[in-house]
Design a protein around this motif. Sequence first.
Motif, PDB file in Angstrom:
ATOM      1  N   GLU A 170       0.826  -1.220   0.000  1.00 51.89           N
ATOM      2  CA  GLU A 170       0.000   0.000   0.000  1.00 51.89           C
ATOM      3  C   GLU A 170       0.853   1.261   0.000  1.00 51.89           C
ATOM      4  O   GLU A 170       0.465   2.312   0.521  1.00 51.89           O
ATOM      5  N   ASP A 171       2.043   1.127  -0.620  1.00 47.83           N
ATOM      6  CA  ASP A 171       2.902   2.295  -0.777  1.00 47.83           C
ATOM      7  C   ASP A 171       2.566   2.951  -2.113  1.00 47.83           C
ATOM      8  O   ASP A 171       3.346   2.907  -3.076  1.00 47.83           O
ATOM      9  N   ALA A 216      -8.686   2.209  -2.244  1.00 45.44           N
ATOM     10  CA  ALA A 216      -8.083   2.600  -0.959  1.00 45.44           C
ATOM     11  C   ALA A 216      -8.757   3.849  -0.409  1.00 45.44           C
ATOM     12  O   ALA A 216      -8.966   3.986   0.805  1.00 45.44           O
ATOM     13  N   LYS A 219     -12.028   3.181   1.447  1.00 46.33           N
ATOM     14  CA  LYS A 219     -11.910   2.599   2.784  1.00 46.33           C
ATOM     15  C   LYS A 219     -11.879   3.670   3.876  1.00 46.33           C
ATOM     16  O   LYS A 219     -12.162   3.384   5.045  1.00 46.33           O
ATOM     17  N   ASP A 225      -7.957   6.235   8.789  1.00 47.03           N
ATOM     18  CA  ASP A 225      -6.628   5.977   9.306  1.00 47.03           C
ATOM     19  C   ASP A 225      -5.690   7.051   8.751  1.00 47.03           C
ATOM     20  O   ASP A 225      -5.586   7.233   7.538  1.00 47.03           O
ATOM     21  N   ASN A 227      -2.393   7.448   8.618  1.00 44.11           N
ATOM     22  CA  ASN A 227      -1.270   7.022   7.759  1.00 44.11           C
ATOM     23  C   ASN A 227      -1.776   6.596   6.386  1.00 44.11           C
ATOM     24  O   ASN A 227      -1.180   6.938   5.353  1.00 44.11           O
ATOM     25  N   HIS A 228      -2.856   5.845   6.401  1.00 49.55           N
ATOM     26  CA  HIS A 228      -3.416   5.360   5.139  1.00 49.55           C
ATOM     27  C   HIS A 228      -3.862   6.536   4.268  1.00 49.55           C
ATOM     28  O   HIS A 228      -3.548   6.596   3.065  1.00 49.55           O
ATOM     29  N   TYR A 229      -4.580   7.484   4.887  1.00 51.80           N
ATOM     30  CA  TYR A 229      -5.085   8.624   4.109  1.00 51.80           C
ATOM     31  C   TYR A 229      -3.950   9.520   3.621  1.00 51.80           C
ATOM     32  O   TYR A 229      -4.012  10.083   2.527  1.00 51.80           O
ATOM     33  N   LYS A 231      -0.960   8.572   2.754  1.00 52.31           N
ATOM     34  CA  LYS A 231      -0.384   7.925   1.565  1.00 52.31           C
ATOM     35  C   LYS A 231      -1.262   8.150   0.341  1.00 52.31           C
ATOM     36  O   LYS A 231      -0.762   8.464  -0.750  1.00 52.31           O
TER      37      LYS A 231
END
Length: 939
Positions: A170-171, A216, A219, A225, A227-229, A231
């Motif tokens: 997920e990078d 992504a 989600k 999240d 970190n997720h957002y 990225k």
Amino acid sequence: MQKIKSLMTRQGLKSPPESLSDLGAIESLRVPGKEEFRELREQPSDPQAEQELINSIEQVYFSTDSFDIVKYELEVSKKVADLILEKQPAYVKELERVTSLQTGLQLAAVICTNGRRHLNIAKEGFTQASLGLLANQRKRQLLIGLLKSLRTIKTLQRTDVRLSEMLEEEDYPGAIQLCLECQKAASTFKHYSCISELNSKLQDTLEQIEEQLDVALSKICKNFDINHYTKVQQAYRLLGKTQTAMDQLHMHFTQAIHNTVFQVVLGYVELCSGNTDTKFQKLQYKDLCTHVTPDSYIPCLADLCKALWEVMLSYYRTMEWHEKHDNEDTTSASEGSNIGTEETNFDRGYIKKKLEHGLTRIWQDVQLKVKTYLLGTDLSIFKYDDFIFVLDIISRLMQVGEEFCGSKSEVLQESIRKQSVNYFKNYHRTRLDELRMFLENETWELCPVKSNFSILQLHEFKFMEQSRSPSVSPSKQPASTSSKTVTLFEQYCSDGNPFEIQANHKDEETEDVLASNGYESDEQEKSAYQEYDSDSDVPEELKRDYVDEQTGDAPVKSVSRETLKSRKKSDYSLNKVNAPILTNTTLNVIRLVGKYMQMMNILKPIAFDVIHFMSQLFDYYLYAIYTFFGRNDSLESTGLGLSSSRLRTTLNRIQESLIDMEVSADPTATLTAAEERKEKVPSPHLSHLVVLTSGDTLYGLAERVVATESLVFLAEQFEFLQPHLDAVMPAVKKPFLQQFYSQTVSTASELRKPIYWIVAGKAIDYEQMLLLMANVKWDVKEIMSQHNIYVDALLKEFEQFNRRLNEVSKRVRIPLPVSNILWEHCIRLANRTIVEGYANVKKCSNEGRALMQLDFQQFLMKLEKLTDIRPIPDKEFVETYIKAYYLTENDMERWIKEHREYSTKQLTNLVNVCLGSHINKKARQKLLAAIDDIDRPKR
């Protein structure tokens, strides 16, 4: 000549012998000689030239014959000499510069010569020898570039594997960065045939990454999240599609709301149906909501709100993320380069507007989904506590909406208002019927409560304390608190959910409002309770609503344990404490008011409906007390104004608007009339257990006191609640509330007069006194020193009344206003009876009139020992009537016109008795005519 020489010496010039050059200069100024003139003459003449020459001669030479040419020339020579001397330093300085310049030019020529020589040496010794080295170096650089290209090509061939790994990790920013670099490299080396197809392949890969990036992004809508957002946003920024990402994000939130509510409701519907058929999955959300069972309605609603909260919280945290990163970007932009600042600011402004607009859109979607769910079930069948819990959940949801986007949640308010009004009408109708039943079964015995009893101690009013306590949700605290208000989003940002159903949402605290049977110490109080703890037949309706809401059965009579204890303890007297006077029915009405206010507090849009129904509870209670204890048509004929016009208006209004006077329904009645009758309640009837005709009990005085003072107590509680009701009442409806308090609540104490007048009218035997007064001889001839026997009989009646009053006060505490009103009524009736007795006198002498005064003074003297009321009511009414016997004709006529409080009979008798003593027949006719004029308007 000597002068010239001396002048030249003075100016620093050399003498002629010393300077040949100077002499030459002077010599040059001399006049031409003969030879020269001859040469000039020999030259061919030119008239024009000669003329010019003549014109060039100064005019001074032609002036006069006496002109001294020599002197003039000497003067000219002197000026020339002075000019030469003035320019001499400049000439010397310029000559020095010319000499210096010549020297510098010679030196430069030498340097240039040497430089050229050295350049020739360098050219031969270095440049020509290094050309070979340079050529070789160029070849080396070309080979290094070729090697780098080959390595890049090799790396490009391995890109697919690395991209797949980065996507699994997920990078996304790294994958896009790598892909873009590969595209750039491929574009650079497109002249190599080995990578000619790589560009199209990389473009396909980039599109694939965008698809995964969109997944992504979706989600984020349910479980944000950071970190997720971060990225995902970095990835979209690398793609240059920040605005597109924001558009997609809002679409995902809208879809998330729809999917979430559908799945939650579907889960409950399928679970409760026990059917594994997939037919429910094909239904529309609106139709699906109609299949929710009443048992699962509240859990489903709670889960629905919890799920929607998660979506809104994710949006809230998304906005927080952008605000934080916008600030960081602004700071970094101010510290670094301004390259691309305009485009970045444009993106930032677009995102901000999009997010702010999205708040309203998302909340509107949430409202519509919850509205559909709310209206999908008929809530009128719900128990009160369950319905209140539904309102509490919706109230919390509306609070979320206000914090989320400042919305007043009109959609939710309207939908819950419809359900509430529908529910409340049914609920209120049932409560009114039960109130009638309780009133008809009430025996008007005292409900023993503590002297410090307050309605805030009851369960139903706990919400009023909680609204002021810091333990409640901070968002409901008043804005005046010094600490910063914490919103639900801040409170539950990282953990928890405001819609978590508590394991036990009902108030389980015990109330401590009942009196302890007069025992003072805690141990005695405890033993007093324990003495009757084993009684199995003691009902507990006091802590219950009017009916068991699960079974719908209504108790026949609400009797508290304390009431039974007070009956069994003969030595117990409620007079020992200054406790409020109220009955079980009063307490139940107060509890019901608390429940109504709970609903109103949770849902302010129906505040008017609730307050209107609350007013009907009070209206019906007031009307019942009046019907049971105060209705007496003969009272109005007394002319004493016992019932004020305001009270009569209020009672008439209640009867017309609330009381169903028809015994049975008329089959021919219109539908509208039938609907109106549904809103009304039959008039209550006093329980046959209540006896109001016994003189020993002062005609049910104890019951009358309990009933009337419980109404006054109820009115006081309504007065206490007025600010709370006024705060939630819509502005346009506030006149109704003000009128209710000014016209109805404030009239409760006015019922004391007509109710206690009935007791006062029967407690004293006024008829017996009239008979005794009729036997008195008033035309006596001498002054009497002894009063008449009717005075003693009347005083005995008052003494007996006082004893009975004390006996009643042992059962029920009689408040001072009640005692005063009873005494006032009795004394007023006695005084009016005395006047009526005097008005029955046929003959009366002056000595008889003195006897009247003696009797009345004796009565007053003894009466003042029995009562503390001062002044004695209607004392002047009697004294004025007695004194009127002594008035003259003219004075009596004026007196008759001024004193209209006396009846026509009393005034006529006054005139007739005075006839023959100091009023003649003519005057009698005149006075009777005046009395008739006064009486005519009354007819």
